[in-house]
Every structure is written in C-alpha cells, then in structure tokens.
Design a protein around this motif. Structure first.
Motif, PDB file in Angstrom:
ATOM      1  N   MET A   1     -28.572  29.445 -28.214  1.00  0.00           N
ATOM      2  CA  MET A   1     -28.621  28.172 -27.532  1.00  0.00           C
ATOM      3  C   MET A   1     -29.716  28.124 -26.474  1.00  0.00           C
ATOM      4  O   MET A   1     -30.230  27.055 -26.153  1.00  0.00           O
ATOM      5  CB  MET A   1     -27.270  27.855 -26.901  1.00  0.00           C
ATOM      6  CG  MET A   1     -26.284  27.288 -27.894  1.00  0.00           C
ATOM      7  SD  MET A   1     -26.965  25.912 -28.893  1.00  0.00           S
ATOM      8  CE  MET A   1     -27.431  24.754 -27.622  1.00  0.00           C
TER       9      MET A   1
ATOM     10  N   SER B   1     -20.457  20.584 -24.635  1.00  0.00           N
ATOM     11  CA  SER B   1     -20.839  21.008 -25.971  1.00  0.00           C
ATOM     12  C   SER B   1     -21.567  19.883 -26.662  1.00  0.00           C
ATOM     13  O   SER B   1     -21.088  18.798 -26.732  1.00  0.00           O
ATOM     14  CB  SER B   1     -19.588  21.372 -26.761  1.00  0.00           C
ATOM     15  OG  SER B   1     -19.910  21.560 -28.081  1.00  0.00           O
TER      16      SER B   1
ATOM     17  N   VAL C   1     -32.473  26.995 -28.593  1.00  0.00           N
ATOM     18  CA  VAL C   1     -32.238  25.619 -29.023  1.00  0.00           C
ATOM     19  C   VAL C   1     -32.530  24.650 -27.876  1.00  0.00           C
ATOM     20  O   VAL C   1     -33.100  23.567 -28.084  1.00  0.00           O
ATOM     21  CB  VAL C   1     -30.793  25.446 -29.517  1.00  0.00           C
ATOM     22  CG1 VAL C   1     -30.445  23.964 -29.662  1.00  0.00           C
ATOM     23  CG2 VAL C   1     -30.600  26.166 -30.846  1.00  0.00           C
ATOM     24  N   SER C   2     -32.135  25.014 -26.666  1.00  0.00           N
ATOM     25  CA  SER C   2     -32.376  24.141 -25.518  1.00  0.00           C
ATOM     26  C   SER C   2     -33.862  23.913 -25.299  1.00  0.00           C
ATOM     27  O   SER C   2     -34.281  22.831 -24.877  1.00  0.00           O
ATOM     28  CB  SER C   2     -31.744  24.726 -24.247  1.00  0.00           C
ATOM     29  OG  SER C   2     -32.425  25.892 -23.824  1.00  0.00           O
TER      30      SER C   2
ATOM     31  N   PHE D   1     -23.573  20.144 -29.841  1.00  0.00           N
ATOM     32  CA  PHE D   1     -24.187  20.589 -31.086  1.00  0.00           C
ATOM     33  C   PHE D   1     -24.283  19.393 -31.999  1.00  0.00           C
ATOM     34  O   PHE D   1     -23.341  18.951 -32.598  1.00  0.00           O
ATOM     35  CB  PHE D   1     -23.333  21.689 -31.728  1.00  0.00           C
ATOM     36  CG  PHE D   1     -23.996  22.300 -32.898  1.00  0.00           C
ATOM     37  CD1 PHE D   1     -23.383  22.324 -34.141  1.00  0.00           C
ATOM     38  CD2 PHE D   1     -25.243  22.849 -32.759  1.00  0.00           C
ATOM     39  CE1 PHE D   1     -24.009  22.905 -35.213  1.00  0.00           C
ATOM     40  CE2 PHE D   1     -25.869  23.415 -33.823  1.00  0.00           C
ATOM     41  CZ  PHE D   1     -25.263  23.457 -35.055  1.00  0.00           C
TER      42      PHE D   1
ATOM     43  N   GLY E   1     -24.540  33.622 -29.573  1.00  0.00           N
ATOM     44  CA  GLY E   1     -24.503  32.181 -29.335  1.00  0.00           C
ATOM     45  C   GLY E   1     -25.281  31.803 -28.098  1.00  0.00           C
ATOM     46  O   GLY E   1     -26.044  30.833 -28.110  1.00  0.00           O
TER      47      GLY E   1
ATOM     48  N   LEU F   1     -21.241  26.384 -29.858  1.00  0.00           N
ATOM     49  CA  LEU F   1     -21.211  25.189 -29.041  1.00  0.00           C
ATOM     50  C   LEU F   1     -19.859  24.523 -29.000  1.00  0.00           C
ATOM     51  O   LEU F   1     -19.523  23.829 -28.060  1.00  0.00           O
ATOM     52  CB  LEU F   1     -22.247  24.190 -29.554  1.00  0.00           C
ATOM     53  CG  LEU F   1     -23.621  24.431 -28.970  1.00  0.00           C
ATOM     54  CD1 LEU F   1     -24.635  23.615 -29.732  1.00  0.00           C
ATOM     55  CD2 LEU F   1     -23.668  24.107 -27.505  1.00  0.00           C
TER      56      LEU F   1
ATOM     57  N   ALA G   1     -26.688  30.413 -19.673  1.00  0.00           N
ATOM     58  CA  ALA G   1     -26.132  30.378 -21.026  1.00  0.00           C
ATOM     59  C   ALA G   1     -24.948  31.333 -21.139  1.00  0.00           C
ATOM     60  O   ALA G   1     -23.902  31.000 -21.707  1.00  0.00           O
ATOM     61  CB  ALA G   1     -27.208  30.717 -22.048  1.00  0.00           C
TER      62      ALA G   1
ATOM     63  N   SER H   1     -27.748  19.572 -22.349  1.00  0.00           N
ATOM     64  CA  SER H   1     -27.859  20.907 -22.954  1.00  0.00           C
ATOM     65  C   SER H   1     -29.021  21.726 -22.411  1.00  0.00           C
ATOM     66  O   SER H   1     -28.854  22.924 -22.131  1.00  0.00           O
ATOM     67  CB  SER H   1     -27.965  20.790 -24.473  1.00  0.00           C
ATOM     68  OG  SER H   1     -26.706  20.464 -25.025  1.00  0.00           O
TER      69      SER H   1
ATOM     70  N   LEU I   1     -24.221  28.380 -34.487  1.00  0.00           N
ATOM     71  CA  LEU I   1     -24.242  27.426 -33.398  1.00  0.00           C
ATOM     72  C   LEU I   1     -23.007  26.541 -33.410  1.00  0.00           C
ATOM     73  O   LEU I   1     -22.546  26.092 -32.371  1.00  0.00           O
ATOM     74  CB  LEU I   1     -25.506  26.564 -33.462  1.00  0.00           C
ATOM     75  CG  LEU I   1     -26.796  27.345 -33.250  1.00  0.00           C
ATOM     76  CD1 LEU I   1     -27.988  26.401 -33.359  1.00  0.00           C
ATOM     77  CD2 LEU I   1     -26.800  28.032 -31.900  1.00  0.00           C
TER      78      LEU I   1
ATOM     79  N   TYR J   1     -28.129  25.470 -20.744  1.00  0.00           N
ATOM     80  CA  TYR J   1     -28.690  26.686 -21.336  1.00  0.00           C
ATOM     81  C   TYR J   1     -30.107  26.928 -20.835  1.00  0.00           C
ATOM     82  O   TYR J   1     -30.967  27.412 -21.550  1.00  0.00           O
ATOM     83  CB  TYR J   1     -28.665  26.561 -22.867  1.00  0.00           C
ATOM     84  CG  TYR J   1     -27.316  26.170 -23.391  1.00  0.00           C
ATOM     85  CD1 TYR J   1     -26.228  27.039 -23.307  1.00  0.00           C
ATOM     86  CD2 TYR J   1     -27.105  24.910 -23.941  1.00  0.00           C
ATOM     87  CE1 TYR J   1     -24.982  26.670 -23.758  1.00  0.00           C
ATOM     88  CE2 TYR J   1     -25.855  24.533 -24.408  1.00  0.00           C
ATOM     89  CZ  TYR J   1     -24.803  25.415 -24.314  1.00  0.00           C
ATOM     90  OH  TYR J   1     -23.557  25.048 -24.772  1.00  0.00           O
TER      91      TYR J   1
END
Length: 333
Positions: free
Chosen positions: A243, A15, A246-247, A17, A239, A40, A214, A204, A36, A208
């Motif tokens: 993510m 994790s 986000v990755s 975040f 989520g 995360l 993911a 991360s 998030l 993901y």
C-alpha cells in the motif's frame, strides 16, 4: 431520544481499495490485487474507542451563609444548567416518526471502508437501528448471495440497496417522502459529490504516506480483522509495503504532490464552504455534513487525522458533528 452527548473516538483505518468498494476505479488483476484486497479491507473492532462518554460535572458548594446566599447560588447553578442545556439542544437530533423507520436494517461492510462509514453516519444520526455483518475480504462468503460484490450493501426490510450515495438518497426518501426541494439542495448535492470525487482520493496517500504510518495502520487491522495467523503476518508486512507503493500511484493519478498539503487543503476547503455556519445545513447537519464526517471518521485518530485537526480549522466542526451524530445506533446481529 438519544442525546447528542458522545465525544466519538472511533479509531478506525480508512480503507479505500477502489476495486471492491462503491466509487471505485478498475484495478490490476495481478497477484498483488488479491493481497491488497486482504490488506485494505481488514476489519476492525468498532468498540475499540467507543464508550468514552463525556461526563458533565456541576460542582455544588455548600454555603453556610444566609438563605439569600444559598438561594442565589442555587439559582446561578440552575441558570448555568439551563444555558448548557440550550447549547446542547441546538445539536439535538430529531429522529423521524417511528412509522417511517425501517424495521430490519442490515449493513454488509468493511469496518474501515469510507463509503460504509458514510452510510453509518447517516444511520447513527437518524437513530435507525442497524445490524452489521462484517464481510471477510478473502472469501466474501457473507455476500455470496448477492450479485453485487462490493460494499456497502444495505438490506432494508428485505430490499437490497447498494452504492453509498444511492443508499442514503433512498433512505432519505423513505424517512421524509413529502420533502420539498429547497434552495440549499444544490449546495448540498455539490458537496456530496465533492466528497465522492475528491475528498476520498486524498485519504489513502496520507494514511500510507510512509512505511511507519502504513505499519501503524496495518498493525491495527491485523489486530482486529477476520484473518488467520498466517494472513495476519502477510497483511501486516506485505500489505503495508504494497500500500505504500499503491499510495504513490494514487498520488500520481490524482496529481497530488504533497499528501498532507492536499489533506489540509481539502479540510480548509470544507471549512470555507461552511461560511461561518455551524454546519453546511445551518443549525443542523445536512447530508453533505454527514458525508464528510462519515469518510473522515475512520482516520480521525490515526496520525494523518490528528495532523489534519492540528493544522487546519476543521476540528471545531468535527467536534460539533460528533456531538450531533451521537452514539452509534448499531445493535447486535
């Protein structure tokens, strides 16, 4: 002294975040920010893959020959056992003197947080008993008493310690207050900084990397985290989707073009740093070994971690670290 005989198989999701853990950068205050946090920092059951002890069997065959034959066979077995014990002794831990070990240690954590796992690797290696308080990522009610709103937070005999590297430094000073500077200190410091400034940032994007990976990660989170039924559904699907994107942003931020290549390169960089040694610390792990092991331990049995071991040379070192760190020193809260 607990022997270093456990083949650790702690399957936990990394994790990272970055706005709520030590070593983080600032993040958006948008509505997805809240989501998030949930996604995360779900918790996981630390016992999911624990307890799978390695058993060493020594076959003993009865001999009906002469007494000399029997003696020779037994002697051979004793030599083999002694040799095996010698190999294990290389990685045997040396716990600090009881008088310097803290009496009451409590870790406030997210189970999958790499920085929390770095602290736990240190505590486990030095056989420092500790309790764990899993922090609810939604309410954070468990740390409302603290002005510091990130994890890890380590309470040591009533003293609050924060920031994973600072926690480890402070504990190290407590355990060995008379330690003198050595030639290896600069190397150790360099690679500890590499862990915080580089290694964690390639994790991360790998976890993901695609929707399948993911979902694999978040399926485990929702099975073991502190969530209501509604939160579980939200975290697993929304989520995982969030993510995934986000990755991609993390890849751009850290100039990562190929996630797996970056992970493999980091693993090979670490192996090269060992320069043929069992550990960076030589015959025993130092703080850099424990830092690398700690942040990698949550991903080891995810697809990304399995790929890393399969495609790089890090597997042998990781196995040595599992043996050296041994069983968890965690006790019931």
């Amino acid at each position: 002294m607990r022997r270093a005989s456990t083949l650790a198989a702690s399957s936990s999701l990394l994790s990272q975040f970055l706005s709520t853990t030590h070593g983080s950068a600032s993040a958006s205050a948008s509505s997805s920010h809240r989501l998030l946090q949930v996604a995360l920092y779900a918790t996981e059951t630390s016992n999911a893959f624990s307890g799978h002890r390695r058993r060493w069997f020594i076959p003993i065959f009865e001999s009906f020959g002469s007494s000399r034959t029997v003696f020779t066979g037994v002697a051979g077995i004793m030599v083999s056992v002694a040799a095996a014990a010698g190999v294990m002794e290389v990685y045997a831990k040396e716990p600090p003197p009881p008088e310097v070990v803290p009496k009451d240690v409590v870790l406030y954590q997210y189970e999958a947080c790499p920085f929390c796992n770095k602290v736990k690797a240190f505590l486990d290696y030095y056989d420092i008993p500790y309790k764990v308080i899993e922090v609810n990522p939604l309410s954070k009610k468990e740390i409302k008493w603290s002005d510091y709103k990130k994890v890890p937070i380590l309470m040591v005999d009533g003293e609050q310690l924060v920031d994973s590297s600072a926690i480890i430094d402070k504990l190290g000073d407590k355990l060995n207050p008379e330690k003198e500077a050595s030639l290896g200190d600069d190397e150790e410091k360099k690679w500890r900084q590499w862990v915080d400034n580089h290694l964690v940032h390639v994790l991360s994007p790998n976890i993901y990397r695609n929707t399948s990976e993911a979902l694999e990660s978040f399926d485990y989170i929702t099975s073991n985290g502190n969530f209501s039924f509604t939160e579980k559904i939200t975290v697993k699907y929304a989520g995982a989707a969030a993510m995934y994107f986000v990755s991609k942003n993390l890849k751009k931020k850290y100039n990562i073009t190929d996630e797996r290549a970056a992970l493999y390169d980091a693993a090979e960089t670490w192996v090269n740093a060992l320069n043929g040694r069992d550990f960076l610390g030589g015959s025993k792990p130092n703080l850099a070994d424990l830092a690398v092991f700690g942040v990698l331990r949550p991903i080891r049995y995810l697809r990304s971690g399995r790929d890393m071991v399969e495609h790089t040379r890090i597997g042998d070192w990781y196995t040595r670290m599992e043996n050296a760190v041994g069983e968890s020193a965690r006790i019931k809260a």
